[in-house]
Design a protein around this motif. Structure first.
Motif, PDB file in Angstrom:
ATOM      1  N   VAL A  14       0.838  -1.202   0.000  1.00  0.00           N
ATOM      2  CA  VAL A  14       0.000   0.000   0.000  1.00  0.00           C
ATOM      3  C   VAL A  14       0.872   1.251   0.000  1.00  0.00           C
ATOM      4  N   ILE A  15       1.929   1.241   0.810  1.00  0.00           N
ATOM      5  CA  ILE A  15       2.823   2.404   0.839  1.00  0.00           C
ATOM      6  C   ILE A  15       3.496   2.605  -0.514  1.00  0.00           C
ATOM      7  N   ALA A  16       3.929   1.491  -1.131  1.00  0.00           N
ATOM      8  CA  ALA A  16       4.564   1.599  -2.448  1.00  0.00           C
ATOM      9  C   ALA A  16       3.591   2.117  -3.495  1.00  0.00           C
ATOM     10  N   ILE A  17       2.339   1.635  -3.445  1.00  0.00           N
ATOM     11  CA  ILE A  17       1.329   2.103  -4.403  1.00  0.00           C
ATOM     12  C   ILE A  17       1.038   3.579  -4.210  1.00  0.00           C
ATOM     13  N   MET A  18       0.966   4.016  -2.954  1.00  0.00           N
ATOM     14  CA  MET A  18       0.701   5.429  -2.691  1.00  0.00           C
ATOM     15  C   MET A  18       1.868   6.293  -3.167  1.00  0.00           C
ATOM     16  N   LEU A  19       3.080   5.841  -2.896  1.00  0.00           N
ATOM     17  CA  LEU A  19       4.241   6.628  -3.317  1.00  0.00           C
ATOM     18  C   LEU A  19       4.348   6.711  -4.830  1.00  0.00           C
ATOM     19  N   LEU A  20       3.872   5.698  -5.523  1.00  0.00           N
ATOM     20  CA  LEU A  20       3.936   5.703  -6.981  1.00  0.00           C
ATOM     21  C   LEU A  20       2.638   6.192  -7.616  1.00  0.00           C
ATOM     22  N   GLY A  21       1.489   5.799  -7.056  1.00  0.00           N
ATOM     23  CA  GLY A  21       0.197   6.081  -7.682  1.00  0.00           C
ATOM     24  C   GLY A  21      -0.225   7.533  -7.560  1.00  0.00           C
ATOM     25  N   LEU A  22      -0.026   8.140  -6.390  1.00  0.00           N
ATOM     26  CA  LEU A  22      -0.465   9.524  -6.202  1.00  0.00           C
ATOM     27  C   LEU A  22       0.304  10.474  -7.124  1.00  0.00           C
ATOM     28  N   PRO A  23       1.626  10.399  -7.174  1.00  0.00           N
ATOM     29  CA  PRO A  23       2.309  11.284  -8.148  1.00  0.00           C
ATOM     30  C   PRO A  23       1.913  10.975  -9.591  1.00  0.00           C
ATOM     31  N   ALA A  26      -1.427  12.627 -10.247  1.00  0.00           N
ATOM     32  CA  ALA A  26      -1.280  14.088 -10.427  1.00  0.00           C
ATOM     33  C   ALA A  26      -0.637  14.406 -11.773  1.00  0.00           C
ATOM     34  N   LEU A  27       0.343  13.632 -12.165  1.00  0.00           N
ATOM     35  CA  LEU A  27       0.992  13.863 -13.449  1.00  0.00           C
ATOM     36  C   LEU A  27       0.009  13.632 -14.598  1.00  0.00           C
ATOM     37  N   THR A  28      -0.825  12.603 -14.482  1.00  0.00           N
ATOM     38  CA  THR A  28      -1.822  12.330 -15.518  1.00  0.00           C
ATOM     39  C   THR A  28      -2.811  13.498 -15.639  1.00  0.00           C
ATOM     40  N   TYR A  29      -3.228  14.024 -14.496  1.00  0.00           N
ATOM     41  CA  TYR A  29      -4.148  15.175 -14.493  1.00  0.00           C
ATOM     42  C   TYR A  29      -3.532  16.355 -15.244  1.00  0.00           C
ATOM     43  N   ASN A  30      -2.289  16.656 -14.925  1.00  0.00           N
ATOM     44  CA  ASN A  30      -1.639  17.790 -15.590  1.00  0.00           C
ATOM     45  C   ASN A  30      -1.450  17.528 -17.084  1.00  0.00           C
ATOM     46  N   LEU A  31      -1.076  16.320 -17.449  1.00  0.00           N
ATOM     47  CA  LEU A  31      -0.869  16.007 -18.857  1.00  0.00           C
ATOM     48  C   LEU A  31      -2.156  16.160 -19.656  1.00  0.00           C
ATOM     49  N   VAL A  32      -3.259  15.633 -19.110  1.00  0.00           N
ATOM     50  CA  VAL A  32      -4.525  15.703 -19.849  1.00  0.00           C
ATOM     51  C   VAL A  32      -4.957  17.159 -20.035  1.00  0.00           C
ATOM     52  N   GLN A 125     -12.006  16.018 -17.976  1.00  0.00           N
ATOM     53  CA  GLN A 125     -12.263  15.348 -16.696  1.00  0.00           C
ATOM     54  C   GLN A 125     -12.526  13.859 -16.882  1.00  0.00           C
ATOM     55  N   GLU A 126     -13.269  13.536 -17.933  1.00  0.00           N
ATOM     56  CA  GLU A 126     -13.518  12.123 -18.205  1.00  0.00           C
ATOM     57  C   GLU A 126     -12.226  11.381 -18.549  1.00  0.00           C
ATOM     58  N   ALA A 131      -8.093   7.624 -16.738  1.00  0.00           N
ATOM     59  CA  ALA A 131      -6.691   7.336 -16.401  1.00  0.00           C
ATOM     60  C   ALA A 131      -6.559   6.937 -14.934  1.00  0.00           C
ATOM     61  N   TRP A 132      -7.260   7.666 -14.075  1.00  0.00           N
ATOM     62  CA  TRP A 132      -7.204   7.326 -12.654  1.00  0.00           C
ATOM     63  C   TRP A 132      -7.794   5.943 -12.379  1.00  0.00           C
ATOM     64  N   LEU A 133      -8.886   5.606 -13.095  1.00  0.00           N
ATOM     65  CA  LEU A 133      -9.457   4.265 -12.923  1.00  0.00           C
ATOM     66  C   LEU A 133      -8.462   3.184 -13.364  1.00  0.00           C
ATOM     67  N   GLY A 134      -7.745   3.462 -14.462  1.00  0.00           N
ATOM     68  CA  GLY A 134      -6.716   2.511 -14.902  1.00  0.00           C
ATOM     69  C   GLY A 134      -5.618   2.347 -13.858  1.00  0.00           C
ATOM     70  N   ILE A 135      -5.185   3.486 -13.302  1.00  0.00           N
ATOM     71  CA  ILE A 135      -4.152   3.422 -12.255  1.00  0.00           C
ATOM     72  C   ILE A 135      -4.667   2.670 -11.036  1.00  0.00           C
ATOM     73  N   GLY A 136      -5.921   2.951 -10.661  1.00  0.00           N
ATOM     74  CA  GLY A 136      -6.501   2.259  -9.507  1.00  0.00           C
ATOM     75  C   GLY A 136      -6.634   0.766  -9.736  1.00  0.00           C
ATOM     76  N   SER A 137      -7.057   0.404 -10.991  1.00  0.00           N
ATOM     77  CA  SER A 137      -7.188  -1.027 -11.298  1.00  0.00           C
ATOM     78  C   SER A 137      -5.836  -1.732 -11.217  1.00  0.00           C
ATOM     79  N   LEU A 138      -4.826  -1.086 -11.801  1.00  0.00           N
ATOM     80  CA  LEU A 138      -3.486  -1.683 -11.727  1.00  0.00           C
ATOM     81  C   LEU A 138      -2.992  -1.760 -10.279  1.00  0.00           C
ATOM     82  N   SER A 139      -3.335  -0.738  -9.479  1.00  0.00           N
ATOM     83  CA  SER A 139      -2.936  -0.765  -8.069  1.00  0.00           C
ATOM     84  C   SER A 139      -3.601  -1.915  -7.331  1.00  0.00           C
TER      85      SER A 139
END
Length: 427
Positions: A14-23, A26-32, A125-126, A131-139
């Motif tokens: 969980v800690i590894a996913i948070m350290l990798l998933g949250l950034p 955020a990066l995906t949000y900015n890119l889109v 936003q969609e 993208a976030w759903l994909g990241i969450g699924s992989l997590s």
């Protein structure tokens, strides 16, 4: 232990996913959003170029030009001193109360024309949500894989411990057979090896204790029988003081021999007593055995004869020599018949003591394993000959069955010197 391992793995994952998933989120949000704004900026520049071209030829910007852009864009083109020309859904117009959230890009052409484009932020936003759903699924997939692997690893690490605990329990309950299990884990394999060696040592100790108990019972039986017979003789001749004195001295001698036998057995069982051989005269030892067994043979109307060469000496332990010869005499008494002859022979480098009887002999099927423990021709314990051979080998001597018909056992002893006197017949 399994729960702790799974829980710790889950926390780390969980800690590894948070350290990798949250950034990454955020990066995906900015890119889109940046990509959407960049695309709007490019469209604005294209519209600006077309507007300048139309102004240079017609001095006006018409709506058909703006209508060539996607329908979900709201475009406003403004020339200095003129009313803005707009195109697209008015719901995206800036400043409209209750309008949707929008993204905007603008540019100013070389002719000073201001081009502004607005688009609804819903599409961006969609895209971010997908993208976030994909990241969450992989997590979640990574979390599930980590939990599964941690369960397998915990099982692989804990099963050897359970098995080792069962092995220790088996040792505690007296089952000393080495388990022989190995697990591919160096630390667990080391513990298993130690337990297997402990099982072997415990088995050896138990076997030693059992052998001591059986050997002691066998070796003590003969002197106790002789002592009992002497006491019976004392009771029988109670009216004759001289006979009572003689029998009492014989009983004391048997008691001393009993004490020596017990000390020898205890020393051998503890392995703290190394036999120290010395030059021993055979005649006194054999005479003592004859005196001890003579009453028994007399009751059975049989004879015990000492024959061979007089005055021989051998390198041995006096007490052990008496036990070995007494065992051979007892074997001949129980399993043989007629006269039992103890013959001494000097061969130059060794002294041979033969014990033979006039019985039917040793069956052929028993001849090859007559010295094995618990092997007997019938009615015996099968311990005497095995124990006699063990005692003889401990001091550098050996016992062999040299003849089966009639039965003849030979004890080979290192010579302690040449015979002093030759004697052709029994004494």
């Amino acid at each position: 232990m399994r729960r702790r391992m799974v829980f710790s793995t889950l926390v780390v994952t969980v800690i590894a996913i948070m350290l990798l998933g949250l950034p990454l989120g955020a990066l995906t949000y900015n890119l889109v959003y940046n990509e959407t704004v960049r695309q709007l900026q490019s469209e604005a520049e294209v519209v600006g170029v077309e507007a300048d071209h139309q102004i240079s030829h017609e001095d006006v910007v018409d709506r058909p030009l703006l209508g060539g852009t996607p329908a979900n864009r709201y475009i406003r083109v403004t020339r200095e001193g003129e009313e803005p020309v707009t195109s697209g859904p008015t719901s995206l117009a800036p400043g409209r109360p209750g309008g949707p959230e929008t993204l905007m890009a603008q540019t100013v052409t070389e002719e000073g024309t201001l081009v502004e484009i607005w688009v609804s932020a819903q599409s961006a936003q969609e895209s971010v949500l997908r993208a976030w759903l994909g990241i969450g699924s992989l997590s979640l997939l990574a979390l599930g894989v980590a939990v599964g692997l941690s369960v397998l690893q915990a099982r692989r690490l804990t099963l050897p411990l359970v098995d080792l605990a069962a092995t220790a329990e088996r040792l505690g309950s007296g089952v000393t057979t080495p388990w022989g299990h190995r697990y591919g884990i160096p630390e667990a394999d080391r513990v298993a090896e130690v337990l297997d060696r402990s099982a072997e040592r415990i088995a050896g100790l138990i076997a030693t204790e059992r052998h001591f108990a059986t050997d002691a019972s066998h070796q003590l039986r003969t002197p106790l029988t002789a002592l009992t017979m002497r006491l019976e003789e004392i009771v029988a001749v109670a009216d004759d003081p001289e006979a009572v004195r003689e029998e009492g001295e014989a009983a004391l001698a048997q008691t001393e021999r009993l004490v020596e036998t017990v000390e020898s057995l205890l020393g051998r069982a503890r392995k703290s007593q190394n036999p120290e051989v010395e030059a021993v005269e055979l005649d006194p030892v054999l005479r003592g055995i004859r005196e001890e067994w003579q009453p028994v043979f007399r009751q059975e109307r049989r004879k015990l004869v000492i024959a061979g060469e007089d005055g021989l000496t051998a390198m041995t332990v006096p007490g052990d020599l008496a036990q070995i010869v007494a065992t051979l005499v007892e074997n001949a008494y129980k399993h043989g018949a007629g006269t039992v002859t103890v013959r001494r022979v000097f061969t130059g480098n060794s002294v041979r003591v033969e014990v033979s009887d006039e019985g039917e002999g040793v069956p052929e099927e028993l001849a090859g394993r007559i010295f094995d423990r618990e092997v007997s021709g019938g009615g015996g314990t099968g311990l005497g000959l095995a124990l006699a051979r063990h005692i003889a080998e401990a001091e550098g001597a050996r016992i062999e069955l040299v003849q089966t018909h009639p039965t003849t056992f030979a004890l080979f002893l290192p010579s302690g010197g040449e015979g002093l006197t030759k004697m052709a017949g029994p004494f």
